[in-house]
Design a protein around this motif. Sequence first.
Motif, PDB file in Angstrom:
ATOM      1  N   THR A   1      19.476   0.435  19.554  1.00  0.00           N
ATOM      2  CA  THR A   1      19.658   1.685  20.282  1.00  0.00           C
ATOM      3  C   THR A   1      18.337   2.117  20.923  1.00  0.00           C
ATOM      4  O   THR A   1      17.273   1.843  20.392  1.00  0.00           O
ATOM      5  N   THR A   2      18.460   2.832  22.038  1.00  0.00           N
ATOM      6  CA  THR A   2      17.258   3.259  22.762  1.00  0.00           C
ATOM      7  C   THR A   2      16.388   4.147  21.889  1.00  0.00           C
ATOM      8  O   THR A   2      15.182   4.058  21.886  1.00  0.00           O
ATOM      9  N   SER A   3      17.036   5.021  21.091  1.00  0.00           N
ATOM     10  CA  SER A   3      16.254   5.983  20.319  1.00  0.00           C
ATOM     11  C   SER A   3      15.357   5.301  19.290  1.00  0.00           C
ATOM     12  O   SER A   3      14.409   5.903  18.836  1.00  0.00           O
ATOM     13  N   LEU A   4      15.658   4.095  18.934  1.00  0.00           N
ATOM     14  CA  LEU A   4      14.822   3.432  17.931  1.00  0.00           C
ATOM     15  C   LEU A   4      13.749   2.554  18.562  1.00  0.00           C
ATOM     16  O   LEU A   4      12.930   1.978  17.869  1.00  0.00           O
ATOM     17  N   ARG A   5      13.736   2.438  19.889  1.00  0.00           N
ATOM     18  CA  ARG A   5      12.800   1.515  20.505  1.00  0.00           C
ATOM     19  C   ARG A   5      11.339   1.924  20.365  1.00  0.00           C
ATOM     20  O   ARG A   5      10.465   1.136  20.612  1.00  0.00           O
ATOM     21  N   ASN A   6      11.082   3.185  20.011  1.00  0.00           N
ATOM     22  CA  ASN A   6       9.672   3.572  19.886  1.00  0.00           C
ATOM     23  C   ASN A   6       9.250   3.679  18.419  1.00  0.00           C
ATOM     24  O   ASN A   6       8.290   4.358  18.103  1.00  0.00           O
ATOM     25  N   ARG A   7       9.960   2.986  17.578  1.00  0.00           N
ATOM     26  CA  ARG A   7       9.681   3.114  16.140  1.00  0.00           C
ATOM     27  C   ARG A   7       8.467   2.255  15.757  1.00  0.00           C
ATOM     28  O   ARG A   7       8.328   1.115  16.194  1.00  0.00           O
TER      29      ARG A   7
ATOM     30  N   ASN B   1       7.747   8.533  15.603  1.00  0.00           N
ATOM     31  CA  ASN B   1       8.871   7.896  14.917  1.00  0.00           C
ATOM     32  C   ASN B   1       8.299   6.701  14.137  1.00  0.00           C
ATOM     33  O   ASN B   1       7.980   5.680  14.733  1.00  0.00           O
ATOM     34  N   PHE B   2       8.131   6.854  12.842  1.00  0.00           N
ATOM     35  CA  PHE B   2       7.449   5.794  12.092  1.00  0.00           C
ATOM     36  C   PHE B   2       8.082   5.563  10.726  1.00  0.00           C
ATOM     37  O   PHE B   2       8.806   6.415  10.206  1.00  0.00           O
ATOM     38  N   CYS B   3       7.826   4.376  10.182  1.00  0.00           N
ATOM     39  CA  CYS B   3       8.232   4.113   8.802  1.00  0.00           C
ATOM     40  C   CYS B   3       7.043   3.523   8.056  1.00  0.00           C
ATOM     41  O   CYS B   3       6.141   2.917   8.650  1.00  0.00           O
ATOM     42  N   MET B   4       7.043   3.749   6.736  1.00  0.00           N
ATOM     43  CA  MET B   4       5.902   3.342   5.911  1.00  0.00           C
ATOM     44  C   MET B   4       6.277   2.123   5.085  1.00  0.00           C
ATOM     45  O   MET B   4       7.182   2.191   4.238  1.00  0.00           O
ATOM     46  N   GLY B   5       5.594   1.019   5.351  1.00  0.00           N
ATOM     47  CA  GLY B   5       5.839  -0.201   4.590  1.00  0.00           C
ATOM     48  C   GLY B   5       5.137  -0.093   3.243  1.00  0.00           C
ATOM     49  O   GLY B   5       3.912   0.026   3.193  1.00  0.00           O
ATOM     50  N   VAL B   6       5.930  -0.069   2.162  1.00  0.00           N
ATOM     51  CA  VAL B   6       5.318   0.061   0.835  1.00  0.00           C
ATOM     52  C   VAL B   6       5.571  -1.192   0.008  1.00  0.00           C
ATOM     53  O   VAL B   6       6.647  -1.772   0.025  1.00  0.00           O
ATOM     54  N   HIS B   7       4.542  -1.575  -0.706  1.00  0.00           N
ATOM     55  CA  HIS B   7       4.573  -2.809  -1.477  1.00  0.00           C
ATOM     56  C   HIS B   7       4.939  -2.528  -2.930  1.00  0.00           C
ATOM     57  O   HIS B   7       5.652  -3.285  -3.559  1.00  0.00           O
ATOM     58  N   SER B   8       4.463  -1.400  -3.467  1.00  0.00           N
ATOM     59  CA  SER B   8       4.745  -1.089  -4.868  1.00  0.00           C
ATOM     60  C   SER B   8       5.282   0.330  -4.985  1.00  0.00           C
ATOM     61  O   SER B   8       5.119   1.145  -4.080  1.00  0.00           O
ATOM     62  N   ASN B   9       5.921   0.624  -6.122  1.00  0.00           N
ATOM     63  CA  ASN B   9       6.458   1.979  -6.321  1.00  0.00           C
ATOM     64  C   ASN B   9       5.348   3.006  -6.406  1.00  0.00           C
ATOM     65  O   ASN B   9       5.514   4.149  -6.001  1.00  0.00           O
ATOM     66  N   ASP B  10       4.175   2.576  -6.913  1.00  0.00           N
ATOM     67  CA  ASP B  10       3.032   3.495  -6.968  1.00  0.00           C
ATOM     68  C   ASP B  10       2.705   3.994  -5.568  1.00  0.00           C
ATOM     69  O   ASP B  10       2.366   5.154  -5.365  1.00  0.00           O
TER      70      ASP B  10
ATOM     71  N   CYS C   1      11.032  -4.963   9.809  1.00  0.00           N
ATOM     72  CA  CYS C   1      10.806  -5.059  11.263  1.00  0.00           C
ATOM     73  C   CYS C   1      12.055  -4.713  12.079  1.00  0.00           C
ATOM     74  O   CYS C   1      11.975  -4.616  13.309  1.00  0.00           O
ATOM     75  N   SER C   2      13.155  -4.531  11.405  1.00  0.00           N
ATOM     76  CA  SER C   2      14.395  -4.286  12.125  1.00  0.00           C
ATOM     77  C   SER C   2      14.311  -2.950  12.882  1.00  0.00           C
ATOM     78  O   SER C   2      13.943  -1.924  12.304  1.00  0.00           O
ATOM     79  N   ASN C   3      14.648  -2.970  14.169  1.00  0.00           N
ATOM     80  CA  ASN C   3      14.620  -1.777  15.036  1.00  0.00           C
ATOM     81  C   ASN C   3      13.221  -1.195  15.238  1.00  0.00           C
ATOM     82  O   ASN C   3      13.080  -0.017  15.563  1.00  0.00           O
ATOM     83  N   VAL C   4      12.219  -2.021  15.019  1.00  0.00           N
ATOM     84  CA  VAL C   4      10.834  -1.555  15.164  1.00  0.00           C
ATOM     85  C   VAL C   4      10.261  -2.059  16.482  1.00  0.00           C
ATOM     86  O   VAL C   4      10.525  -3.192  16.885  1.00  0.00           O
ATOM     87  N   ASP C   5       9.514  -1.207  17.165  1.00  0.00           N
ATOM     88  CA  ASP C   5       8.895  -1.603  18.425  1.00  0.00           C
ATOM     89  C   ASP C   5       7.478  -2.116  18.199  1.00  0.00           C
ATOM     90  O   ASP C   5       7.085  -3.162  18.703  1.00  0.00           O
ATOM     91  N   SER C   6       6.685  -1.348  17.410  1.00  0.00           N
ATOM     92  CA  SER C   6       5.273  -1.702  17.205  1.00  0.00           C
ATOM     93  C   SER C   6       4.949  -1.705  15.719  1.00  0.00           C
ATOM     94  O   SER C   6       5.531  -0.932  14.953  1.00  0.00           O
TER      95      SER C   6
END
Length: 301
Positions: free
Chosen positions: A2-8, A32-41, A69-74
Amino acid sequence: MTTSLRNRILVTGASGSIGGQLVKQLSISKANFCMGVHSNDSKNLLSEIKGGDFVEIDYNKPDTISRACSNVDSVFLLISGPRALEYVSTFVNEAKKADVRHIVKLSHFRADSSPGVTITRLHRQVEKVIEDSEISYTFLRPNSFMQNFVNFYSPSIRSRSAFYVPGGDAKVSFVDVRDIASVAANILINKNNNNETTHINRSYDITGPEAISYHQAAEIISNTINRKISYINSTETEAREGMRQIGMNEWFINIALELYDSYRRGYASKISPTVEFITGTKPRTFVKFAKDYASYFNQNG
Ligand SMILES: NC(=O)c1ccc[n+]([C@@H]2O[C@H](COP(=O)([O-])OP(=O)(O)OC[C@H]3O[C@@H](n4cnc5c(N)ncnc54)[C@H](OP(=O)(O)O)[C@@H]3O)[C@@H](O)[C@H]2O)c1
């Protein structure tokens, strides 16, 4: 897609020194961002960041990279350690399949210098994998972090009023991780919002505004906290033992000792205009850093 996710934007290493500052800045900018986390801490550490969602990422598990990486632009990509080459190959494979458009990779000061040192050569090899992937990129190559004084030296500054480094009289253009994060945020946000192409396939050395010695750093911290802090120019053997005592692994210790040796030979004294060029704001001085982080150096900190 979707277009709205292209700048994620996906931030890997979101709980790290730079990633943590970057997600704060993206949050303030309402990106519009998401945080890649490796551990629960890591998830707990970032619980107060508003506006970004969490996504699990472990470079040992390609399926987590694919989902992240799904729906992620950068992507802000932070990969470190002895397996960096293997990890980056897996990462770009999955990123290409997910149609990621741009990677801002955290690299190392003077990664393209020759012959360089082990860590700069490793970062350059990782950069080359990204170049070969044909995903567009920006390489950020920071010098030694001011925050190393917090992460590595503050325990002995608090307990013994001294820090122990085999730095000789080297001058280093230390950089504040908040400025590295600002550079990354500017590139990621402008590229997304304004279709900015200035930083496409560019590499930037990133430094603070001045090169100072460890003697001067000790003096600045002393003046800031009103207590005498000494820089002890330790031997490599003493430094190795000190790093073992704070739990560093042998790979990292060897990397650090080789870097200190290069500093003594003048490798880290160059100053770059990148921070002001990209953010429009002058980089923080060591005096400003010491004031902001004084609580970490105080005995009751
Ligand atoms: N220190 C310096 O002066 C300096 C100078 C120039 C360049 N650099 C470069 O900066 C990088 C280190 O940056 P930093 O200090 O911001 O890092 P950091 O604080 O050590 O953070 C590392 C991040 O990577 C995550 N991580 C660890 N293993 C992972 C895995 N298998 N899969 C996915 N994520 C994983 C960690 O998450 P968890 O905590 O959840 O494990 C953490 O968020 C290195 O590449 C170094 O060469 C450092």
